[in-house]
Design a protein around this motif. Structure first.
Motif, short mmCIF file in Angstrom:
data_model
loop_
_atom_site.label_atom_id
_atom_site.label_comp_id
_atom_site.label_asym_id
_atom_site.label_seq_id
_atom_site.Cartn_x
_atom_site.Cartn_y
_atom_site.Cartn_z
N LYS A 306 0.85 -1.19 0.00
CA LYS A 306 0.00 0.00 0.00
C LYS A 306 0.89 1.24 0.00
O LYS A 306 2.10 1.15 0.22
CB LYS A 306 -0.92 0.00 1.23
CG LYS A 306 -1.87 -1.19 1.30
CD LYS A 306 -2.76 -1.11 2.52
CE LYS A 306 -3.64 -2.36 2.66
NZ LYS A 306 -4.55 -2.53 1.52
N LYS A 308 1.21 3.46 2.16
CA LYS A 308 1.85 3.68 3.45
C LYS A 308 3.06 2.77 3.65
O LYS A 308 3.86 2.99 4.57
CB LYS A 308 0.85 3.47 4.59
CG LYS A 308 0.34 2.05 4.71
CD LYS A 308 -0.67 1.93 5.84
CE LYS A 308 -1.16 0.50 6.00
NZ LYS A 308 -2.16 0.37 7.09
N ASP A 309 3.19 1.72 2.80
CA ASP A 309 4.32 0.80 2.93
C ASP A 309 5.57 1.30 2.21
O ASP A 309 6.61 0.63 2.23
CB ASP A 309 3.95 -0.58 2.37
CG ASP A 309 2.85 -1.25 3.17
OD1 ASP A 309 2.87 -1.10 4.40
OD2 ASP A 309 1.97 -1.90 2.57
N ARG A 348 -3.57 7.53 -1.70
CA ARG A 348 -3.78 7.68 -0.27
C ARG A 348 -3.07 6.55 0.47
O ARG A 348 -2.72 5.54 -0.14
CB ARG A 348 -5.28 7.66 0.04
CG ARG A 348 -6.05 8.82 -0.58
CD ARG A 348 -7.54 8.60 -0.48
NE ARG A 348 -7.94 7.40 -1.21
CZ ARG A 348 -9.21 6.98 -1.32
NH1 ARG A 348 -10.18 7.66 -0.72
NH2 ARG A 348 -9.50 5.89 -2.00
N GLU A 350 -3.90 4.04 2.26
CA GLU A 350 -4.43 2.68 2.18
C GLU A 350 -4.54 2.17 0.75
O GLU A 350 -4.92 1.01 0.52
CB GLU A 350 -5.83 2.62 2.83
CG GLU A 350 -5.81 2.84 4.34
CD GLU A 350 -5.03 1.75 5.07
OE1 GLU A 350 -5.07 0.58 4.62
OE2 GLU A 350 -4.37 2.06 6.06
N ASP A 351 -4.23 3.01 -0.25
CA ASP A 351 -4.32 2.57 -1.65
C ASP A 351 -3.20 1.59 -1.96
O ASP A 351 -2.08 1.71 -1.46
CB ASP A 351 -4.20 3.77 -2.61
CG ASP A 351 -5.47 4.62 -2.59
OD1 ASP A 351 -6.52 4.10 -2.15
OD2 ASP A 351 -5.40 5.78 -3.02
#
Length: 355
Positions: A306, A308-309, A348, A350-351
């Motif tokens: 995602k 955020k990763d 975003r 979580e995408d």
């Protein structure tokens, strides 16, 4: 005259436009010769005037109006589209009425135009001879327009819109249909639902399995067969084919079991060059392949990434795999930076990044 040659154009009287559905009736004369166009135009003008009078008397089938521009030079795709339009109009009429007879007669009139003028006479039977290609087009048009044949692709978009499949499975389904279409062309089989018999389905599967030009594994072929089988099951439910008539049932290939001494091995340099020189059917696969090659991560970990990763320190945070107890961070290789920048743009937290 236009790029396709001379054509006839006759204005429709203002009080008849709503009934006829056109402001002008037009048809190509299929010639670039002005003298030949002059000779041909009179019959077409007379036909158009007769059509307008028939419309005034309430006896003009929609098929005739829709098929005004039909000529032998139309492509198979154009003729199929026209035939499907006329079939929809015919099927919308109440059965056993004069409207059905008019529309059916109109479809035959359009087919006659597609067949074109006779090119000779059979001396033995004294019957007219037509251009073979135009006659084949007219016959195919008639079968589709009268509902005797249905092009395989005609209901496919509706099927894909209704089935709850992932984009990847729909892509597999599209490739299966394309493979079937290619096989039909190579074997001179009409690409219509009614022509796909159980025997032909078996021949198609056997040829796929034996192909050396683009070899497919049994697993891939079975995936195609699953898609085709479910498509035919949907066709049964929608009334396109008889119930329990699917040619794909019990047609799967056996699973190939690995041999005892078969072990995993790294790709050779030649295999890597071949893989990265090609263009996969899904564009995102190239990104997945590059990330895998330059991180060593498993495919599940890559496709699960995602936004955020992607850490601020310039690393991937991969979720735990198999016996791992915690996520692990892998620095982003310099060869991946432009790809990652493209993937995270506008995303975003979580995408998912890899799609």
């Amino acid at each position: 005259m236009n790029n396709g040659g001379w054509r006839v154009s006759v204005p429709v009287p203002r009080d008849m436009v709503k009934i006829v559905g056109k402001t002008r009736l037009k048809r190509s004369l299929e010639t670039h010769s002005q003298a030949e166009a002059e000779r041909r135009k009179h019959a077409v003008v007379a036909e158009f005037l007769a059509m307008i009078e028939a419309a005034r008397a309430g006896r003009l089938p929609k098929a005739v109006v829709t098929g005004i521009a039909a000529v032998p030079s139309m492509s198979s795709k154009e003729l199929t589209s026209l035939a499907l339009d006329l079939r929809a109009s015919l099927q919308s009429q109440e059965g056993g009425t004069e409207a059905v007879e008019l529309e059916t007669d109109g479809i035959y009139q359009v087919a006659d135009k597609i067949r074109g003028q006779e090119v000779g006479v059979d001396e033995e039977t004294d019957s007219p001879i037509f251009d073979r290609q135009s006659e084949e087009k007219a016959g195919q048009f008639l079968r589709v327009a009268l509902g005797k044949e249905t092009p395989v692709r005609e209901p496919l978009d509706l099927f894909h819109a209704q089935v709850k499949w992932s984009p990847r499975t729909k892509s597999d389904s599209s490739r299966a249909i394309t493979s079937l279409e290619d096989w039909c062309k190579e074997n001179r089989v009409p690409f219509v639902i009614e022509a796909i018999t159980r025997r032909r389905a078996g021949q198609f599967i056997g040829d796929l399995a034996a192909s050396t030009e683009r070899p497919l594994t049994n697993r891939t072929i079975n995936k195609y067969l699953s898609c085709l089988s479910q498509f035919w099951f949907w066709l049964e439910k929608r009334g396109y084919v008889e119930l329990d008539s699917s040619p794909w049932s019990r047609q799967s290939l056996p699973k190939v079991q690995p041999t005892e001494d078969e072990k995993e091995r790294p790709f050779t340099d030649e295999e890597m060059i071949k893989l990265f020189a090609g263009e996969p059917n899904q564009s995102y696969l190239k990104d997945v392949m590059l990330i895998g090659a330059l991180t060593g991560a498993r495919i599940d970990a890559i496709v699960s990434l995602k936004r955020k990763d992607i850490t601020d320190s310039g690393s991937f945070r991969f979720k735990p795999q198999k016996r791992e107890k915690a996520s692990r961070q892998v620095p982003i290789h310099s060869g991946l930076k432009s790809i990652i920048e493209r993937l995270v743009e506008g995303k975003r937290p979580e995408d998912v990044d890899s799609h």
